[in-house]
Design an enzyme around this catalytic site. Structure first.
Site, PDB file in Angstrom:
ATOM      1  N   GLY A   1      49.197  39.021  25.506  1.00  0.00           N
ATOM      2  CA  GLY A   1      48.388  39.808  24.582  1.00  0.00           C
ATOM      3  C   GLY A   1      47.391  39.161  23.446  1.00  0.00           C
ATOM      4  O   GLY A   1      47.070  39.674  22.676  1.00  0.00           O
TER       5      GLY A   1
ATOM      6  N   LEU B   1      37.688  43.082  43.933  1.00  0.00           N
ATOM      7  CA  LEU B   1      38.603  42.162  42.993  1.00  0.00           C
ATOM      8  C   LEU B   1      37.818  41.175  42.401  1.00  0.00           C
ATOM      9  O   LEU B   1      37.221  40.294  43.066  1.00  0.00           O
ATOM     10  CB  LEU B   1      39.602  41.665  43.715  1.00  0.00           C
ATOM     11  CG  LEU B   1      40.428  40.817  42.707  1.00  0.00           C
ATOM     12  CD1 LEU B   1      41.202  41.455  41.540  1.00  0.00           C
ATOM     13  CD2 LEU B   1      41.482  39.987  43.436  1.00  0.00           C
ATOM     14  N   ASP B   2      37.515  41.286  41.033  1.00  0.00           N
ATOM     15  CA  ASP B   2      37.067  40.058  40.153  1.00  0.00           C
ATOM     16  C   ASP B   2      35.595  39.956  40.837  1.00  0.00           C
ATOM     17  O   ASP B   2      34.833  38.758  40.499  1.00  0.00           O
ATOM     18  CB  ASP B   2      37.729  38.739  40.256  1.00  0.00           C
ATOM     19  CG  ASP B   2      39.123  38.799  39.724  1.00  0.00           C
ATOM     20  OD1 ASP B   2      39.284  39.635  38.646  1.00  0.00           O
ATOM     21  OD2 ASP B   2      39.970  38.108  40.127  1.00  0.00           O
TER      22      ASP B   2
ATOM     23  N   ASN C   1      36.709  43.675  32.382  1.00  0.00           N
ATOM     24  CA  ASN C   1      37.807  42.842  32.567  1.00  0.00           C
ATOM     25  C   ASN C   1      37.256  41.266  32.134  1.00  0.00           C
ATOM     26  O   ASN C   1      36.481  41.061  32.260  1.00  0.00           O
ATOM     27  CB  ASN C   1      38.104  42.718  34.004  1.00  0.00           C
ATOM     28  CG  ASN C   1      39.272  41.845  34.344  1.00  0.00           C
ATOM     29  OD1 ASN C   1      40.438  41.604  33.519  1.00  0.00           O
ATOM     30  ND2 ASN C   1      39.168  40.982  35.196  1.00  0.00           N
TER      31      ASN C   1
ATOM     32  N   HIS D   1      38.279  37.480  32.765  1.00  0.00           N
ATOM     33  CA  HIS D   1      38.913  36.736  33.980  1.00  0.00           C
ATOM     34  C   HIS D   1      38.719  35.160  33.606  1.00  0.00           C
ATOM     35  O   HIS D   1      37.448  34.851  33.103  1.00  0.00           O
ATOM     36  CB  HIS D   1      38.164  37.000  35.267  1.00  0.00           C
ATOM     37  CG  HIS D   1      38.673  36.179  36.567  1.00  0.00           C
ATOM     38  ND1 HIS D   1      39.771  36.667  37.091  1.00  0.00           N
ATOM     39  CD2 HIS D   1      38.165  35.061  36.895  1.00  0.00           C
ATOM     40  CE1 HIS D   1      40.033  35.755  38.116  1.00  0.00           C
ATOM     41  NE2 HIS D   1      38.911  34.861  38.079  1.00  0.00           N
TER      42      HIS D   1
ATOM     43  N   SER E   1      34.709  34.508  32.071  1.00  0.00           N
ATOM     44  CA  SER E   1      33.989  35.509  32.281  1.00  0.00           C
ATOM     45  C   SER E   1      34.200  36.941  31.791  1.00  0.00           C
ATOM     46  O   SER E   1      35.582  37.340  31.929  1.00  0.00           O
ATOM     47  CB  SER E   1      33.495  35.853  33.773  1.00  0.00           C
ATOM     48  OG  SER E   1      33.242  34.485  34.268  1.00  0.00           O
TER      49      SER E   1
ATOM     50  N   THR F   1      34.518  46.656  39.547  1.00  0.00           N
ATOM     51  CA  THR F   1      34.135  47.479  40.456  1.00  0.00           C
ATOM     52  C   THR F   1      35.380  47.192  41.665  1.00  0.00           C
ATOM     53  O   THR F   1      36.341  46.681  41.172  1.00  0.00           O
ATOM     54  CB  THR F   1      32.795  47.144  41.003  1.00  0.00           C
ATOM     55  OG1 THR F   1      33.325  45.720  41.663  1.00  0.00           O
ATOM     56  CG2 THR F   1      31.779  46.988  39.925  1.00  0.00           C
TER      57      THR F   1
END
Ligand code: GAR
Length: 210
Positions: free
Chosen positions: A12, A144-145, A107, A109, A136, A141
């Site tokens: 976190g 994945l990634d 997200n 990444h 990034s 979507t």
């Protein structure tokens, strides 16, 4: 205020960067809730310490992947977020859920997408022998990634780097990248258009370097 829901599976530190940015007035938003697939995730403790609603649902308590996801995202929906931020959420999210939140879920990444999707990105980068690595922020979507990339930050790969050293260098850039990107999303300067990311209504030619 603009409402952010955070999904996190572990430590976190990205959640903490968001909370700290809000506390210090660098991000004009509110974390409406923190949601996890791991009841023991330190991210949940960080949420509770900040007096933010925290919810966990463990996959093994459910009969199927879909049932777990429906429960978790049911709670997300009830928090009525303007944006869902996956910050170290380590599970695949199914197509129906992704669809429901398209343009409203991002997200972070730990690679310069489209390079090194999936897990163990720092190991992948070291094995590939790249000179530059980074992180990034992208819209989520079904691939994945693979969603449209909003922003990236770069770090050098240095001689002698091992996975922990490289991971730490990247993580140091993740926190400011995430906050800077969220500022653009909260202000609605960045949005997802029909064919990609828009900045001030104009298509983004390349990811923002933040
Ligand atoms: C971060 O490095 C994030 O980019 C990565 O997990 C870490 C979470 O750290 N996410 C992924 O690998 C997603 N596939 P944190 O819990 O301290 O924010």
């Amino acid at each position: 205020p603009y409402r952010i829901a955070v999904l996190a599976s572990g430590r976190g530190s990205n959640l903490q960067a968001i909370l700290d940015a809000i506390t210090t007035g660098r991000l004009d938003a509110q974390v409406a809730g923190v949601f996890s697939d791991r009841p023991a995730a330190p991210a949940l403790e960080r949420a509770r310490a900040a007096r933010i609603p925290a919810f966990a649902a463990e996959p093994r308590d459910f009969g199927s992947r879909d049932a777990h996801e429906a429960e978790l995202f049911g709670h997300v929906a009830r928090a009525e977020p303007d944006l869902v931020v996956c910050a170290g959420y380590m599970r695949l999210i199914g197509a129906a859920t992704v669809e429901a939140w398209t343009g409203r879920m991002v997200n972070i990444h730990p690679s310069l997408l489209p390079a090194f999707k999936g897990l163990h990105t720092h190991r992948q980068a070291l094995q590939a022998g790249v000179a530059e690595h980074g992180c990034s922020v992208h819209y989520v979507t079904a691939e994945l990634d693979g969603g449209p990339v909003v922003s990236q930050a770069r770090v050098p790969v240095l001689p002698g780097d091992d996975e922990p050293a490289l991971a730490a260098r990247v993580l140091g850039r993740e926190h400011p990248l995430l906050v800077a990107t969220l500022r653009l999303l909260v202000s609605r300067r960045v949005q997802l258009g029909p064919s990609g990311v828009l900045l001030d209504g104009e298509p983004l030619a390349a990811p923002l370097r933040l």
